[in-house]
Motif scaffolding. Structure first.
Motif, PDB file in Angstrom:
ATOM      1  N   ALA A 175       0.828  -0.766   0.339  1.00  0.00           N
ATOM      2  CA  ALA A 175       0.446  -0.036   0.095  1.00  0.00           C
ATOM      3  C   ALA A 175       1.048   1.256  -0.500  1.00  0.00           C
ATOM      4  O   ALA A 175       0.558   2.046  -0.916  1.00  0.00           O
ATOM      5  CB  ALA A 175      -0.863  -0.409   0.922  1.00  0.00           C
ATOM      6  N   LEU A 176       2.350   0.790   0.555  1.00  0.00           N
ATOM      7  CA  LEU A 176       2.908   2.401   1.536  1.00  0.00           C
ATOM      8  C   LEU A 176       3.770   2.803  -0.768  1.00  0.00           C
ATOM      9  O   LEU A 176       3.246   3.670  -1.200  1.00  0.00           O
ATOM     10  CB  LEU A 176       3.937   2.123   1.786  1.00  0.00           C
ATOM     11  CG  LEU A 176       5.116   2.353   1.808  1.00  0.00           C
ATOM     12  CD1 LEU A 176       5.204   3.696   2.333  1.00  0.00           C
ATOM     13  CD2 LEU A 176       6.264   1.671   2.996  1.00  0.00           C
ATOM     14  N   LEU A 177       4.057   1.370  -1.090  1.00  0.00           N
ATOM     15  CA  LEU A 177       4.222   1.593  -2.623  1.00  0.00           C
ATOM     16  C   LEU A 177       3.227   2.118  -3.449  1.00  0.00           C
ATOM     17  O   LEU A 177       3.557   2.807  -4.285  1.00  0.00           O
ATOM     18  CB  LEU A 177       5.329   0.380  -3.049  1.00  0.00           C
ATOM     19  CG  LEU A 177       6.415  -0.005  -1.625  1.00  0.00           C
ATOM     20  CD1 LEU A 177       6.809  -1.286  -2.752  1.00  0.00           C
ATOM     21  CD2 LEU A 177       7.754   1.111  -1.988  1.00  0.00           C
ATOM     22  N   ALA A 178       2.290   1.901  -3.754  1.00  0.00           N
ATOM     23  CA  ALA A 178       1.429   2.317  -4.706  1.00  0.00           C
ATOM     24  C   ALA A 178       0.914   3.837  -4.336  1.00  0.00           C
ATOM     25  O   ALA A 178       0.914   4.378  -5.106  1.00  0.00           O
ATOM     26  CB  ALA A 178      -0.271   1.109  -4.123  1.00  0.00           C
ATOM     27  N   ALA A 179       1.069   3.915  -2.999  1.00  0.00           N
ATOM     28  CA  ALA A 179       0.582   5.843  -3.043  1.00  0.00           C
ATOM     29  C   ALA A 179       2.184   6.651  -3.006  1.00  0.00           C
ATOM     30  O   ALA A 179       1.330   7.439  -3.803  1.00  0.00           O
ATOM     31  CB  ALA A 179       1.331   5.506  -1.298  1.00  0.00           C
ATOM     32  N   LEU A 180       3.377   5.752  -3.252  1.00  0.00           N
ATOM     33  CA  LEU A 180       4.353   6.079  -3.187  1.00  0.00           C
ATOM     34  C   LEU A 180       4.383   7.109  -4.901  1.00  0.00           C
ATOM     35  O   LEU A 180       4.560   7.250  -5.477  1.00  0.00           O
ATOM     36  CB  LEU A 180       5.842   5.512  -3.047  1.00  0.00           C
ATOM     37  CG  LEU A 180       6.912   6.774  -3.000  1.00  0.00           C
ATOM     38  CD1 LEU A 180       7.090   7.919  -3.212  1.00  0.00           C
ATOM     39  CD2 LEU A 180       8.036   5.522  -2.889  1.00  0.00           C
ATOM     40  N   ARG A 181       3.616   5.598  -5.853  1.00  0.00           N
ATOM     41  CA  ARG A 181       3.739   5.614  -7.288  1.00  0.00           C
ATOM     42  C   ARG A 181       2.338   6.370  -7.581  1.00  0.00           C
ATOM     43  O   ARG A 181       2.845   7.563  -8.458  1.00  0.00           O
ATOM     44  CB  ARG A 181       3.607   3.972  -7.346  1.00  0.00           C
ATOM     45  CG  ARG A 181       4.748   3.740  -8.168  1.00  0.00           C
ATOM     46  CD  ARG A 181       3.966   2.441  -8.745  1.00  0.00           C
ATOM     47  NE  ARG A 181       3.246   1.255  -7.940  1.00  0.00           N
ATOM     48  CZ  ARG A 181       3.560   0.550  -7.140  1.00  0.00           C
ATOM     49  NH1 ARG A 181       5.040  -0.236  -6.834  1.00  0.00           N
ATOM     50  NH2 ARG A 181       2.724  -0.218  -6.751  1.00  0.00           N
ATOM     51  N   THR A 182       1.308   6.791  -6.672  1.00  0.00           N
ATOM     52  CA  THR A 182       0.779   7.937  -7.152  1.00  0.00           C
ATOM     53  C   THR A 182       1.182   9.731  -6.901  1.00  0.00           C
ATOM     54  O   THR A 182       0.706  10.452  -7.673  1.00  0.00           O
ATOM     55  CB  THR A 182      -0.595   7.981  -6.117  1.00  0.00           C
ATOM     56  OG1 THR A 182      -1.326   6.770  -5.772  1.00  0.00           O
ATOM     57  CG2 THR A 182      -1.399   9.083  -6.487  1.00  0.00           C
ATOM     58  N   PRO A 195      -1.632  15.622  -2.580  1.00  0.00           N
ATOM     59  CA  PRO A 195      -1.400  15.378  -0.895  1.00  0.00           C
ATOM     60  C   PRO A 195      -0.674  14.039  -0.588  1.00  0.00           C
ATOM     61  O   PRO A 195      -0.556  13.446  -1.048  1.00  0.00           O
ATOM     62  CB  PRO A 195      -3.434  15.046  -1.443  1.00  0.00           C
ATOM     63  CG  PRO A 195      -4.071  14.970  -2.443  1.00  0.00           C
ATOM     64  CD  PRO A 195      -2.233  15.199  -3.417  1.00  0.00           C
ATOM     65  N   MET A 196      -0.990  15.004   0.931  1.00  0.00           N
ATOM     66  CA  MET A 196       0.330  13.414   0.917  1.00  0.00           C
ATOM     67  C   MET A 196      -1.691  12.140   1.595  1.00  0.00           C
ATOM     68  O   MET A 196      -1.991  12.350   2.463  1.00  0.00           O
ATOM     69  CB  MET A 196       0.754  13.874   2.808  1.00  0.00           C
ATOM     70  CG  MET A 196       1.829  12.731   3.508  1.00  0.00           C
ATOM     71  SD  MET A 196       2.112  13.513   4.941  1.00  0.00           S
ATOM     72  CE  MET A 196       2.822  15.071   4.728  1.00  0.00           C
ATOM     73  N   PRO A 197      -0.100  10.572   0.923  1.00  0.00           N
ATOM     74  CA  PRO A 197      -1.320  10.184   1.210  1.00  0.00           C
ATOM     75  C   PRO A 197      -2.020   9.644   2.593  1.00  0.00           C
ATOM     76  O   PRO A 197      -0.963   9.848   3.512  1.00  0.00           O
ATOM     77  CB  PRO A 197      -0.820   9.295  -0.058  1.00  0.00           C
ATOM     78  CG  PRO A 197      -0.174   9.596  -1.037  1.00  0.00           C
ATOM     79  CD  PRO A 197       0.917  10.854   0.121  1.00  0.00           C
ATOM     80  N   PRO A 198      -2.411   9.480   3.323  1.00  0.00           N
ATOM     81  CA  PRO A 198      -3.095   8.995   4.571  1.00  0.00           C
ATOM     82  C   PRO A 198      -2.093   7.586   5.030  1.00  0.00           C
ATOM     83  O   PRO A 198      -2.069   7.966   5.808  1.00  0.00           O
ATOM     84  CB  PRO A 198      -4.556   8.453   4.217  1.00  0.00           C
ATOM     85  CG  PRO A 198      -4.673   9.384   3.377  1.00  0.00           C
ATOM     86  CD  PRO A 198      -4.189   9.148   2.394  1.00  0.00           C
ATOM     87  N   VAL A 199      -2.310   6.723   4.077  1.00  0.00           N
ATOM     88  CA  VAL A 199      -1.112   6.210   4.550  1.00  0.00           C
ATOM     89  C   VAL A 199       0.028   6.254   4.800  1.00  0.00           C
ATOM     90  O   VAL A 199       0.497   5.318   6.087  1.00  0.00           O
ATOM     91  CB  VAL A 199      -1.210   4.539   3.120  1.00  0.00           C
ATOM     92  CG1 VAL A 199      -0.531   5.058   2.018  1.00  0.00           C
ATOM     93  CG2 VAL A 199      -0.740   2.968   3.814  1.00  0.00           C
ATOM     94  N   LEU A 200       0.985   7.373   3.883  1.00  0.00           N
ATOM     95  CA  LEU A 200       1.967   7.571   4.264  1.00  0.00           C
ATOM     96  C   LEU A 200       1.728   8.292   5.555  1.00  0.00           C
ATOM     97  O   LEU A 200       3.041   8.604   6.579  1.00  0.00           O
ATOM     98  CB  LEU A 200       2.491   8.118   2.803  1.00  0.00           C
ATOM     99  CG  LEU A 200       2.960   7.818   1.947  1.00  0.00           C
ATOM    100  CD1 LEU A 200       3.470   9.001   0.951  1.00  0.00           C
ATOM    101  CD2 LEU A 200       4.318   6.605   2.028  1.00  0.00           C
ATOM    102  N   ALA A 201       1.476   9.272   6.063  1.00  0.00           N
ATOM    103  CA  ALA A 201       1.177  10.137   7.350  1.00  0.00           C
ATOM    104  C   ALA A 201       1.002   9.106   8.726  1.00  0.00           C
ATOM    105  O   ALA A 201       1.222   9.683   9.610  1.00  0.00           O
ATOM    106  CB  ALA A 201      -0.149  10.677   7.055  1.00  0.00           C
ATOM    107  N   ASP A 202       0.002   8.135   8.381  1.00  0.00           N
ATOM    108  CA  ASP A 202      -0.510   7.853   9.201  1.00  0.00           C
ATOM    109  C   ASP A 202       1.264   6.813   9.678  1.00  0.00           C
ATOM    110  O   ASP A 202       1.611   6.735  11.138  1.00  0.00           O
ATOM    111  CB  ASP A 202      -1.629   6.275   8.855  1.00  0.00           C
ATOM    112  CG  ASP A 202      -1.892   5.637  10.060  1.00  0.00           C
ATOM    113  OD1 ASP A 202      -2.212   5.594  11.237  1.00  0.00           O
ATOM    114  OD2 ASP A 202      -1.079   4.140   8.923  1.00  0.00           O
TER     115      ASP A 202
END
Ligand code: MD6
Ligand code: FE
Length: 216
Positions: free
Chosen positions: A34-41, A94-101
């Motif tokens: 999930a983290l890598l998917a968010a980073l790709r976005t 925006p900062m993906p919630p999965v990263l902020a969390d």
């Protein structure tokens, strides 16, 4: 799962480096997909670019940001800004919630509860790229820690003192490691030695570092 990153109990290993700094080995490995998917976005929206140092030379790392404030370097110096100059001053993604969390949980695990970053600086290193010794001092509030996440190729982190000439300790940072520091260590000089040649099985021939900050 890389068993050697964990204690026999299975708990990630938390290594205190100094009074204000904790290295959370493997902290980001759980939920990595999930983290890598968010980073790709984020990277798809705001691509990596090479910024100029205040002296006018291109940095060896390529950079982007997410969150309300992005970090910039150019001939005017270092600063945080709400608009991305490469994209006509459009807001940073925006900062993906999965990263902020993840950043908030890492900070809490290191003794800094309530961390709420408004900026995430993302640096990409290819083999040979480095980060010279520096202090992180462009933020408004030094009472807040910085939370860093390492992905991809290993790096050697140099952890110096409050003066540039102080001797530096060296720590390897591996894929999934998180480093949290603040308090009395917040303004210590630090850097990354040139990344060695290699290909990471998940990330390819690169290292990506994310640093979460309370900048504004
Ligand atoms: C890097 N990190 O790991 C560069 N700064 O690529 C940093 O400059 C840094 O890891 C402040 C706190 C933690 C860090
Ligand atoms: Fe830094």
């Amino acid at each position: 799962m890389q068993a050697d990153l964990f204690e026999p109990s299975g708990a990630p290993w938390h290594e205190r480096l100094s009074a204000g700094a904790v290295l959370l080995h493997g902290f980001a490995l759980e939920g990595e997909e999930a983290l890598l998917a968010a980073l790709r976005t984020v990277i798809a929206a705001a691509p990596f670019r090479k910024m100029l140092t205040p002296g006018g030379r291109p940095m060896s790392v390529a950079t982007t940001s997410c969150g309300p404030l992005g970090w910039l370097s150019d001939r005017q110096g270092y600063r945080y800004q709400a608009g991305d100059p490469l994209r006509g001053q459009a807001p940073w993604p925006p900062m993906p919630p999965v990263l902020a969390d993840l950043a908030q949980r890492a900070a809490a695990a290191a003794g800094y509860p309530g961390f709420s970053p408004d900026s995430c600086l993302i640096n990409r290193y290819v083999p040979g790229a480095k980060m010279s010794l520096h202090q992180d001092k462009d933020e408004q509030d030094f009472s807040q820690p910085i939370v860093s996440l390492s992905l991809g190729l290993p790096a050697i982190f140099q952890f110096g003192g409050l003066a540039r000439s102080d001797p530096a300790q060296r720590y390897p940072l591996l894929h999934g490691d998180m480093l949290v520091w603040g308090g009395v260590d917040r303004l210590r000089f630090h850097g990354i030695l040139p990344i060695r040649e290699g290909v990471h099985p998940r990330m390819g021939p690169q290292r990506i570092n994310l640093t979460f900050r309370v900048a504004g």
